[in-house]
Design a protein around this motif. Structure first.
Motif, PDB file in Angstrom:
ATOM      1  N   LEU A 168       0.815  -1.219   0.000  1.00 37.40           N
ATOM      2  CA  LEU A 168       0.000   0.000   0.000  1.00 37.40           C
ATOM      3  C   LEU A 168       0.849   1.270   0.000  1.00 37.40           C
ATOM      4  O   LEU A 168       0.607   2.169  -0.812  1.00 37.40           O
ATOM      5  CB  LEU A 168      -0.961  -0.008   1.188  1.00 37.40           C
ATOM      6  N   ILE A 169       1.820   1.352   0.882  1.00 42.13           N
ATOM      7  CA  ILE A 169       2.650   2.564   0.930  1.00 42.13           C
ATOM      8  C   ILE A 169       3.430   2.728  -0.368  1.00 42.13           C
ATOM      9  O   ILE A 169       3.474   3.824  -0.941  1.00 42.13           O
ATOM     10  CB  ILE A 169       3.585   2.538   2.153  1.00 42.13           C
ATOM     11  N   GLY A 170       4.000   1.645  -0.867  1.00 43.55           N
ATOM     12  CA  GLY A 170       4.714   1.707  -2.145  1.00 43.55           C
ATOM     13  C   GLY A 170       3.801   2.111  -3.279  1.00 43.55           C
ATOM     14  O   GLY A 170       4.200   2.872  -4.174  1.00 43.55           O
ATOM     15  N   GLY A 171       2.558   1.626  -3.264  1.00 47.27           N
ATOM     16  CA  GLY A 171       1.593   2.000  -4.297  1.00 47.27           C
ATOM     17  C   GLY A 171       1.292   3.483  -4.286  1.00 47.27           C
ATOM     18  O   GLY A 171       1.215   4.120  -5.338  1.00 47.27           O
ATOM     19  N   ILE A 172       1.147   4.048  -3.092  1.00 46.35           N
ATOM     20  CA  ILE A 172       0.896   5.488  -2.972  1.00 46.35           C
ATOM     21  C   ILE A 172       2.115   6.280  -3.461  1.00 46.35           C
ATOM     22  O   ILE A 172       1.978   7.273  -4.187  1.00 46.35           O
ATOM     23  CB  ILE A 172       0.535   5.862  -1.520  1.00 46.35           C
ATOM     24  N   LEU A 173       3.303   5.826  -3.088  1.00 48.45           N
ATOM     25  CA  LEU A 173       4.523   6.510  -3.545  1.00 48.45           C
ATOM     26  C   LEU A 173       4.673   6.415  -5.060  1.00 48.45           C
ATOM     27  O   LEU A 173       5.020   7.401  -5.720  1.00 48.45           O
ATOM     28  CB  LEU A 173       5.753   5.932  -2.843  1.00 48.45           C
ATOM     29  N   LYS A 174       4.391   5.237  -5.631  1.00 46.58           N
ATOM     30  CA  LYS A 174       4.476   5.090  -7.087  1.00 46.58           C
ATOM     31  C   LYS A 174       3.409   5.929  -7.784  1.00 46.58           C
ATOM     32  O   LYS A 174       3.661   6.482  -8.862  1.00 46.58           O
ATOM     33  CB  LYS A 174       4.371   3.617  -7.481  1.00 46.58           C
ATOM     34  N   ALA A 175       2.232   6.049  -7.167  1.00 47.09           N
ATOM     35  CA  ALA A 175       1.188   6.900  -7.740  1.00 47.09           C
ATOM     36  C   ALA A 175       1.640   8.360  -7.764  1.00 47.09           C
ATOM     37  O   ALA A 175       1.426   9.075  -8.746  1.00 47.09           O
ATOM     38  CB  ALA A 175      -0.111   6.749  -6.945  1.00 47.09           C
ATOM     39  N   ALA A 176       2.277   8.800  -6.685  1.00 46.79           N
ATOM     40  CA  ALA A 176       2.778  10.170  -6.630  1.00 46.79           C
ATOM     41  C   ALA A 176       3.865  10.389  -7.678  1.00 46.79           C
ATOM     42  O   ALA A 176       3.881  11.417  -8.378  1.00 46.79           O
ATOM     43  CB  ALA A 176       3.317  10.481  -5.236  1.00 46.79           C
ATOM     44  N   LEU A 177       4.759   9.433  -7.811  1.00 46.76           N
ATOM     45  CA  LEU A 177       5.822   9.536  -8.812  1.00 46.76           C
ATOM     46  C   LEU A 177       5.244   9.552 -10.228  1.00 46.76           C
ATOM     47  O   LEU A 177       5.661  10.359 -11.073  1.00 46.76           O
ATOM     48  CB  LEU A 177       6.807   8.373  -8.631  1.00 46.76           C
ATOM     49  N   ALA A 178       4.261   8.696 -10.482  1.00 46.06           N
ATOM     50  CA  ALA A 178       3.618   8.677 -11.801  1.00 46.06           C
ATOM     51  C   ALA A 178       2.925  10.009 -12.080  1.00 46.06           C
ATOM     52  O   ALA A 178       3.042  10.558 -13.183  1.00 46.06           O
ATOM     53  CB  ALA A 178       2.617   7.527 -11.878  1.00 46.06           C
ATOM     54  N   ALA A 179       2.210  10.534 -11.089  1.00 43.72           N
ATOM     55  CA  ALA A 179       1.514  11.813 -11.271  1.00 43.72           C
ATOM     56  C   ALA A 179       2.509  12.931 -11.573  1.00 43.72           C
ATOM     57  O   ALA A 179       2.262  13.775 -12.448  1.00 43.72           O
ATOM     58  CB  ALA A 179       0.696  12.142 -10.025  1.00 43.72           C
ATOM     59  N   CYS A 180       3.632  12.925 -10.879  1.00 47.31           N
ATOM     60  CA  CYS A 180       4.669  13.943 -11.142  1.00 47.31           C
ATOM     61  C   CYS A 180       5.238  13.781 -12.545  1.00 47.31           C
ATOM     62  O   CYS A 180       5.499  14.777 -13.230  1.00 47.31           O
ATOM     63  CB  CYS A 180       5.774  13.855 -10.093  1.00 47.31           C
ATOM     64  N   GLY A 181       5.425  12.552 -12.981  1.00 49.41           N
ATOM     65  CA  GLY A 181       5.917  12.302 -14.337  1.00 49.41           C
ATOM     66  C   GLY A 181       4.943  12.793 -15.397  1.00 49.41           C
ATOM     67  O   GLY A 181       5.344  13.398 -16.396  1.00 49.41           O
ATOM     68  N   ILE A 182       3.656  12.542 -15.182  1.00 51.23           N
ATOM     69  CA  ILE A 182       2.639  13.006 -16.126  1.00 51.23           C
ATOM     70  C   ILE A 182       2.569  14.535 -16.120  1.00 51.23           C
ATOM     71  O   ILE A 182       2.452  15.168 -17.163  1.00 51.23           O
ATOM     72  CB  ILE A 182       1.262  12.401 -15.781  1.00 51.23           C
ATOM     73  N   GLU A 183       2.678  15.120 -14.940  1.00 52.03           N
ATOM     74  CA  GLU A 183       2.666  16.586 -14.851  1.00 52.03           C
ATOM     75  C   GLU A 183       3.873  17.170 -15.586  1.00 52.03           C
ATOM     76  O   GLU A 183       3.755  18.173 -16.298  1.00 52.03           O
ATOM     77  CB  GLU A 183       2.651  17.025 -13.383  1.00 52.03           C
ATOM     78  N   ALA A 184       5.034  16.544 -15.442  1.00 53.46           N
ATOM     79  CA  ALA A 184       6.225  17.014 -16.156  1.00 53.46           C
ATOM     80  C   ALA A 184       6.015  16.911 -17.661  1.00 53.46           C
ATOM     81  O   ALA A 184       6.375  17.830 -18.413  1.00 53.46           O
ATOM     82  CB  ALA A 184       7.449  16.213 -15.721  1.00 53.46           C
ATOM     83  N   ALA A 185       5.419  15.806 -18.118  1.00 54.62           N
ATOM     84  CA  ALA A 185       5.138  15.657 -19.552  1.00 54.62           C
ATOM     85  C   ALA A 185       4.168  16.730 -20.012  1.00 54.62           C
ATOM     86  O   ALA A 185       4.351  17.338 -21.067  1.00 54.62           O
ATOM     87  CB  ALA A 185       4.571  14.262 -19.840  1.00 54.62           C
ATOM     88  N   ARG A 186       3.135  16.988 -19.213  1.00 58.58           N
ATOM     89  CA  ARG A 186       2.146  18.007 -19.575  1.00 58.58           C
ATOM     90  C   ARG A 186       2.792  19.376 -19.702  1.00 58.58           C
ATOM     91  O   ARG A 186       2.507  20.134 -20.619  1.00 58.58           O
ATOM     92  CB  ARG A 186       1.024  18.060 -18.535  1.00 58.58           C
ATOM     93  N   ARG A 187       3.704  19.686 -18.795  1.00 57.71           N
ATOM     94  CA  ARG A 187       4.336  21.006 -18.820  1.00 57.71           C
ATOM     95  C   ARG A 187       5.332  21.164 -19.974  1.00 57.71           C
ATOM     96  O   ARG A 187       5.543  22.256 -20.449  1.00 57.71           O
ATOM     97  CB  ARG A 187       5.059  21.248 -17.499  1.00 57.71           C
ATOM     98  N   HIS A 188       5.957  20.071 -20.378  1.00 56.83           N
ATOM     99  CA  HIS A 188       7.000  20.152 -21.390  1.00 56.83           C
ATOM    100  C   HIS A 188       6.545  19.795 -22.796  1.00 56.83           C
ATOM    101  O   HIS A 188       7.283  20.029 -23.755  1.00 56.83           O
ATOM    102  CB  HIS A 188       8.199  19.297 -20.971  1.00 56.83           C
ATOM    103  N   LEU A 189       5.378  19.225 -22.924  1.00 53.73           N
ATOM    104  CA  LEU A 189       4.828  18.913 -24.248  1.00 53.73           C
ATOM    105  C   LEU A 189       3.665  19.856 -24.504  1.00 53.73           C
ATOM    106  O   LEU A 189       2.787  19.994 -23.658  1.00 53.73           O
ATOM    107  CB  LEU A 189       4.355  17.456 -24.316  1.00 53.73           C
ATOM    108  N   PRO A 190       3.617  20.487 -25.655  1.00 58.50           N
ATOM    109  CA  PRO A 190       2.525  21.426 -25.924  1.00 58.50           C
ATOM    110  C   PRO A 190       1.185  20.709 -25.990  1.00 58.50           C
ATOM    111  O   PRO A 190       1.111  19.553 -26.381  1.00 58.50           O
ATOM    112  CB  PRO A 190       2.904  22.039 -27.274  1.00 58.50           C
TER     113      PRO A 190
END
Length: 192
Positions: A168-190
């Motif tokens: 469970l804790i690892g899943g939450i951490l991986k979810a946060a990491l995935a969300a940050c990765g998607i946010e980075a893609a959103r910010r850097h891709l038009p």
């Protein structure tokens, strides 16, 4: 963060749907490599190791959309089925796919469909919070399906104790990491 434009309802950061078929095929093949690499990042536990597979699956689905994201996940599992060492600890083969981890692997395919569809509706790029909710729900979904399958081997209470609680804790951490990765893609891709 600014609101998404109205025509972004089917926005997926990599926008592979607009690419030629050969490019899509290469993207799917590259994604299988990413998924294999995520699988090899592993902490041994019984009956299911902790890997970065869920991170890879959710990010690929969010970046590729439901069609190509799911195609990449299916191609990765097909590689495993024919014996390529692309799963955790280099495992492969039909027997492994049908063993105690089979439910988690099946859940990856369903997660590709669900997260990819959420991405195409813009839910993974509206905000960091919405991306996190999608990714956390995906991780919980994977754990639930995996535990239901695992219960056939070890019983329901053991399946939860061994196949959900430690992750469970690892899943939450991986979810946060995935969300940050998607946010980075959103910010850097038009958006267009």
């Amino acid at each position: 963060m600014s609101a998404l434009p109205p025509d972004s309802a089917i926005y997926v950061p990599f926008r592979l749907g607009r690419r030629p078929a050969a490019f899509k095929a290469l993207a799917v093949l590259a994604a299988t490599g990413v998924l294999a690499a995520c699988s090899w990042i592993s902490v041994p536990m019984l009956p299911v190791p902790v890997t970065m597979q869920t991170l890879g699956v959710t990010v690929v689905a969010a970046l590729f959309g439901w069609r190509l994201g799911t195609a990449a996940i299916l191609a990765w599992l097909a590689e495993a089925a024919i014996g390529l060492p692309v799963l955790s600890a280099g495992h492969s083969g039909i027997a492994y796919l049908m063993g105690t981890t089979g439910g988690y692997l099946l859940a990856f395919v369903l997660t590709g469909l669900l997260v990819g569809a959420a991405a195409e509706k813009g839910w993974t790029v509206r905000s960091l919070a919405s991306a996190f909710v999608v990714m956390a729900a995906a991780n919980l979904f994977i754990l639930g399906i995996g535990a239901a399958w695992l219960a056939m081997f070890v019983g329901a209470s053991k399946a939860v104790a061994l196949g959900v609680t430690p992750f469970l804790i690892g899943g939450i951490l991986k979810a946060a990491l995935a969300a940050c990765g998607i946010e980075a893609a959103r910010r850097h891709l038009p958006l267009r």
